[in-house]
Scaffold this active site. Structure first.
Site, PDB file in Angstrom:
ATOM      1  N   HIS A 207      -3.096  -1.786  -3.810  1.00  0.00           N
ATOM      2  CA  HIS A 207      -3.280  -0.338  -3.992  1.00  0.00           C
ATOM      3  C   HIS A 207      -3.293  -0.132  -5.513  1.00  0.00           C
ATOM      4  CE1 HIS A 207      -2.046   4.030  -3.201  1.00  0.00           C
ATOM      5  NE2 HIS A 207      -1.851   3.893  -4.498  1.00  0.00           N
TER       6      HIS A 207
ATOM      7  N   ASP B 175       0.811  -1.224   0.000  1.00  0.00           N
ATOM      8  CA  ASP B 175       0.000   0.000   0.000  1.00  0.00           C
ATOM      9  C   ASP B 175       0.842   1.272   0.000  1.00  0.00           C
ATOM     10  OD1 ASP B 175      -2.546   1.426   0.176  1.00  0.00           O
ATOM     11  OD2 ASP B 175      -1.701   2.120   2.059  1.00  0.00           O
TER      12      ASP B 175
ATOM     13  N   ASN C 165      -4.386   9.748  -1.302  1.00  0.00           N
ATOM     14  CA  ASN C 165      -4.160   8.854  -2.431  1.00  0.00           C
ATOM     15  C   ASN C 165      -4.879   7.525  -2.182  1.00  0.00           C
ATOM     16  OD1 ASN C 165      -3.196   7.789  -4.774  1.00  0.00           O
ATOM     17  ND2 ASN C 165      -1.143   7.378  -4.012  1.00  0.00           N
TER      18      ASN C 165
ATOM     19  N   ASP D 232      -8.025   3.801   6.063  1.00  0.00           N
ATOM     20  CA  ASP D 232      -6.793   4.344   5.482  1.00  0.00           C
ATOM     21  C   ASP D 232      -6.277   5.504   6.350  1.00  0.00           C
ATOM     22  OD1 ASP D 232      -4.583   4.693   3.905  1.00  0.00           O
ATOM     23  OD2 ASP D 232      -5.657   5.449   2.157  1.00  0.00           O
TER      24      ASP D 232
END
Lengths: 304, 405
Positions: B157, B130, B256, B283
């Site tokens: 990701h 990630d 992101n 996240d």
């Protein structure tokens, strides 16, 4: 008047016209023996330049000095900035020095917006990344108005690397505000996704746009874009989007050719065009000082 | 020891009985499980530690979090994942389940020792680079295949790096106007399309991190219709916030994948509602002040999420408590293989319990959060509903909205 000039969109038609009219008054000074006004005596203007841009910096410096301001040039090279000082810490330093205005040139889009949060004085965007360069748009509008005596209804073609151009973004905003009709001309790779929302038409065909243009503004194309596959070769770019003599001949009689500089002669503009009477390139530089005088004067609350 | 939590009675860390007649206005949920947390330790203890992140998690109603591998050093060996696992046990506020890196140093070139991490005390089952996409299709295929040996899953990701060089925000009208390099939806969708095909081909498990576009939802829906073993998560911020927040260049909104459009937000909510997206993951990405108080392009991407997630999910999806329990506890625990978590509140199950007061209103104050960092996108926003208590195997980690340690 507004406090900061971060984007050309900060100016409505009345404010933009006031800047241009004030610039015309400032320009009349240039013919005098003593070119200085006392308007900003005792005020401090800082030129905070994170990119090399001698042209823009000396233009702002000349403008501030002709208004009798104290000028501090703060260049990113050889200063605390190159030692890793943050923009915020630099801003607080300038604040402590009593800067009344900070003129900032920066490679990151939006840096002037961030700076405006951290200083009490006015912030003038002198070019931020690929975002805007509002004083360039003002000097371009001033030049068009001087040459063609109007802005409303003019057909302006802006040609070249629109995607990476802060000059194009500011010009689209300002010319729209002032009633001109803008057409962006570029290969599809050099127009941003989302350009459809801009108050401008787009075209991939320069030859189709030229005959109806009152103004053709050529944008600088950086050679390294070729390596990023935006176009196949310099030669092909010049052939399809360069402004050459045959294209100049197809312009209306009164039309002018502009370029914000520095030029790539032979790439986006042929030397014969750059040096022709239609070219306003040298005038643009001279007008830059008058327009920047007007901006500093108005932002810092000078009285007419 | 016997504890009464409203309708629930707990003895020795296990639920012994539930009396629906005692049910009050507060909501009892199975302890929340976060599949996607950045705890920053080892390496960036100035931004977060396992302990501070664990406290933020407990305050957010979590009893387990999966710690992402992009630490310094990278969690790509048994030694590092065991260190993180042990720090989590010492903090004792939530179960910290390390995620292992897929490739050595997140470099995308050589598989990390996935089996060693799986066999370690940390018993790693989720692997992710990630922050970076495993973009090499052959390497991704091998990773998917390899972890089948221990029922592992690759959490991807999804970001085609050749389409996002220098990208700063969603590619579209706002980026065009702001002069910020665009992060196109297709860069996410192209990788998801490729990876679901790979997962289908080799019969492996694929989990897709932080789905952010309408097109991604469609691709995942299609992959699931094929019967492939694909799961997906969405973040609270992608369920609520849009790209327009970038207009003042405040990097607190830089993340992101980037914030997208209103149409994407609505498609993500619909995808979560119809089961295309399996779970909500935060996240949670703490960053120091200097990494956010700067120019947009120089700022690190990421937002805090643990302490606000539940309220944001209730706000965006409505008070569907059974579904929320599924999205934020049952499904993520199952994906991560956390057998001690994600059970419906029933007698005999571990007493991992979150008590949520749905009516209390509070204003997000970045300085009042337990995280060491301040980069919440919800600063100053009034939220409705707050975690009142969290129990980890019957032990309170949060009482009256305060961490117990």
């Amino acid at each position: 008047m507004i406090k900061h000039l971060l984007s050309a969109a900060d100016l409505d038609a009345a404010a933009a016209t006031l800047v241009l009219d004030t610039a015309a008054e400032m320009a009349s000074l240039a013919g005098r023996e003593v070119k200085k006004l006392p308007a900003l005596r005792g005020r401090t203007v800082v030129n905070l330049f994170y990119e090399d841009s001698t042209r823009t910096r000396i233009s702002f410096e000349a403008a501030a000095k002709r208004l009798s301001a104290d000028v501090i040039n703060f260049s990113a090279k050889g200063s605390s900035v190159s030692k890793g000082e943050s923009l915020k810490d630099t801003a607080l330093t300038l604040q402590a020095m009593g800067a009344d205005a900070v003129v900032i040139r920066h490679p990151a889009s939006g840096a002037p917006h961030r700076l405006a949060n951290w200083v009490e004085g006015s912030v003038v965007n002198a070019g931020d990344g690929t975002h805007e360069h509002p004083t360039q748009a003002l000097l371009d509008a001033y030049t068009m108005r001087s040459r063609l005596k109007r802005l409303a209804g003019l057909n302006v073609a802006i040609v070249g690397d629109v995607l990476h151009s802060r000059v194009a973004r500011s010009n689209v905003q300002l010319l729209h505000t002032l009633g001109a009709k803008v057409t962006l001309v570029a290969p599809p790779t050099l127009l941003p996704v989302g350009v459809g929302a801009w108050p401008a038409a787009t075209s991939y065909d320069l030859d189709a746009v030229v005959p109806d243009s009152d103004v053709v503004m050529m944008l600088r194309v950086q050679r390294e874009r070729m390596n990023q596959a935006y176009f196949p070769s310099e030669r092909e770019y010049a052939r399809r989007y360069g402004f050459d003599v045959p294209r100049m001949r197809r312009l209306p009689e009164h039309a002018i050719v502009m370029h914000p500089g520095p030029m790539n002669r032979g790439m986006e503009i042929a030397p014969e065009v750059a040096d022709s009477p239609r070219s306003t390139i040298v005038e643009q530089v001279a007008n830059g000082v008058s327009v920047r005088m007007a901006v500093l004067y108005l932002l810092l609350g000078g009285k007419a | 020891m016997i504890t009464n939590l409203g309708e629930i009675t707990v003895e020795d860390g296990v639920i012994v009985s539930i009396n629906p007649d005692k049910k009050g206005p507060k909501i009892a949920l199975p302890g929340l499980v976060d599949l996607h947390t950045h705890l920053r330790e080892p390496g960036r203890e100035d931004a977060e530690t396992v302990e501070s992140g664990s406290r933020a998690a407990a305050l957010g109603g979590y009893t387990a979090v999966c710690a992402m591998a992009n630490t310094s050093p990278v969690a790509d060996t048994a030694g590092v994942v065991e260190q993180v696992w042990r720090l989590g046990r010492e903090a004792g506020l939530v179960d910290v389940q390390p995620i292992g890196a897929v490739t050595v140093g997140l470099g995308g070139e050589q598989l990390a020792e996935l089996g060693a991490m799986a066999d370690s005390a940390a018993r790693v089952r989720v692997f992710s680079d990630d922050g970076h996409c495993v973009s090499d299709p052959r390497l991704m295929r091998r990773a998917l295949e390899y972890v089948k040996a221990f029922d592992g899953v690759i959490a991807q990701h999804a970001e085609e790096p050749r389409l996002t060089t220098g990208a700063q925000m969603n590619e579209g009208e706002v980026a065009a106007r702001l002069g910020l390099v665009g992060w196109p939806a297709v860069a996410e969708e192209a990788i998801i399309a490729r990876d679901v095909l790979l997962a289908g081909h080799v019969g492996a498990r694929l989990h897709i991190c932080h789905v952010s576009t309408a097109g991604s939802v469609e691709l995942i829906r299609w992959a699931k219709s094929k019967g492939w073993r694909v799961t997906a998560e969405v973040t609270p911020h992608h369920l609520l916030l849009t790209e327009d927040l970038a207009v003042d260049y405040d990097p607190v909104y830089k993340v992101n994948p980037p914030l997208r459009t209103e149409a994407d937000v609505l498609a993500l909510r619909k995808g979560l509602q119809d089961g295309t997206i399996d779970c909500v993951a935060t996240d949670h990405a703490p960053h120091s002040v200097e990494d956010k108080e700067c120019e947009w392009a120089y700022a690190r991407p990421g937002m805090l999420g643990l302490e606000t997630a539940l309220a944001i999910v209730v706000q965006t999806m409505g008070p569907q408590w059974d579904r929320i329990a599924d999205w934020m506890s049952v499904a993520p625990a199952k994906i991560a293989g956390l057998t001690g978590h994600g059970h419906a509140l029933q007698p005999g199950q571990p007493a991992n319990i979150t008590i949520f007061d749905p009516d209390v209103r509070w204003t997000v104050d970045p300085t009042a959060l337990a995280s060491r960092s301040r980069n919440t996108p919800y600063a100053g926003m009034e939220l409705r509903g707050r975690v009142e208590a969290t129990y980890l195997r019957g032990e309170p980690t949060v009482l009256n909205g305060k961490a117990t340690r």
